[in-house]
Design an enzyme around this catalytic site. Sequence first.
Site, PDB file in Angstrom:
ATOM      1  N   TYR A   1     -63.214  47.969  23.904  1.00  0.00           N
ATOM      2  CA  TYR A   1     -64.028  47.695  22.718  1.00  0.00           C
ATOM      3  C   TYR A   1     -63.619  46.379  22.066  1.00  0.00           C
ATOM      4  CZ  TYR A   1     -66.339  48.537  18.200  1.00  0.00           C
ATOM      5  OH  TYR A   1     -67.125  48.441  17.075  1.00  0.00           O
TER       6      TYR A   1
ATOM      7  N   THR B   1     -66.941  51.757   8.386  1.00  0.00           N
ATOM      8  CA  THR B   1     -68.169  52.117   7.695  1.00  0.00           C
ATOM      9  C   THR B   1     -68.413  53.612   7.849  1.00  0.00           C
ATOM     10  OG1 THR B   1     -69.055  49.935   8.221  1.00  0.00           O
ATOM     11  CG2 THR B   1     -70.626  51.603   7.507  1.00  0.00           C
TER      12      THR B   1
END
Length: 332
Positions: free
Chosen positions: A145, A175
């Site tokens: 990632y 988030t």
Amino acid sequence: MRAVVTGGAGFLGSHLCERLLQAEHEVVCVDNFLTSSPENIEHLMGDRRFQFRHRDITEGLDEPGQVDTVFHMASPASPADYLRLPLETLRVGSAGTWHALDLAAAKGARFLLASTSESYGDPLVHPQPESYWGHVNPVGPRSVYDEAKRFGEALTTAYRRSRGVDAKIVRIFNTFGPRMRPDDGRAIPTFIRQALSGEPITVTGDGNQTRSLCYVDDVVEGLLRMLASDHGGPVNLGNPHEVSMLELAQWIGKLTRSRSEITLIPRPQDDPERRRPDISLARELLNWEPTTPVERGLCDTVTYFRRRLSVGECAGSGPRPAGSTPSPAAAS
């Protein structure tokens, strides 16, 4: 404008699509549901300005007609997902980004890359400004990632410099909000699911590692302000209020009125010790900072999970764990 949103059926992407439609824009949502869900965009399907394309963008991305903006949001984003899908994560960060940039170049469209705070790895600088190059293990389990996003940033910058694409980069910090999956694997959905089901709330390590939590509506606002700016980035989008994982688990336990006990489990390899954005650039260039109180965002998220899991109400403004009192702009 007419916007193409890759990964538009994901957690963050679906909120972006919704906000664009509220602003009277046309939206083309592109997704293959690898880690997303049709449920996230089901309420948008009846809008004549909304179109859905079931497509794997690593195999190519084309869209007939006018395209004014390409938001590249597609990627597995939770450790559980990218550890399960390492090759797919690398592919969408490389080939997927390439195809999205090619579409923007062909259409003369603006381009926005949703990059990540993981670009900083396990940072040696705190808080993290955009000028920090990061401390990333290129062969560790999280590298699929981290390095996919870092490659995406390099590619986006190259298209801006060599092809003249109006391309922008944001680095999004932790988030949260409604539409996260219960099995997402990230701290907030995991803690909420465990608390609501009466399971032990599992905190890794000693729980002193920190994250900075930003509600999804604030991040979407930052994306739109970045798109409208003249700055190419990267620009950090996140909440400068920092909370430890142990404090977060205690907080969620109180909001859910859960009797679940907190259990410490082994910490994953390369798990960042501290994570907090320096948002000076976002404040200066975008006049942006988070405005949603963290507690309100958590309560909205708990309410969403209660509906999904069919259990009671959020406890609302219950007492906070010691040390978690937020700043006025960051949390209630």
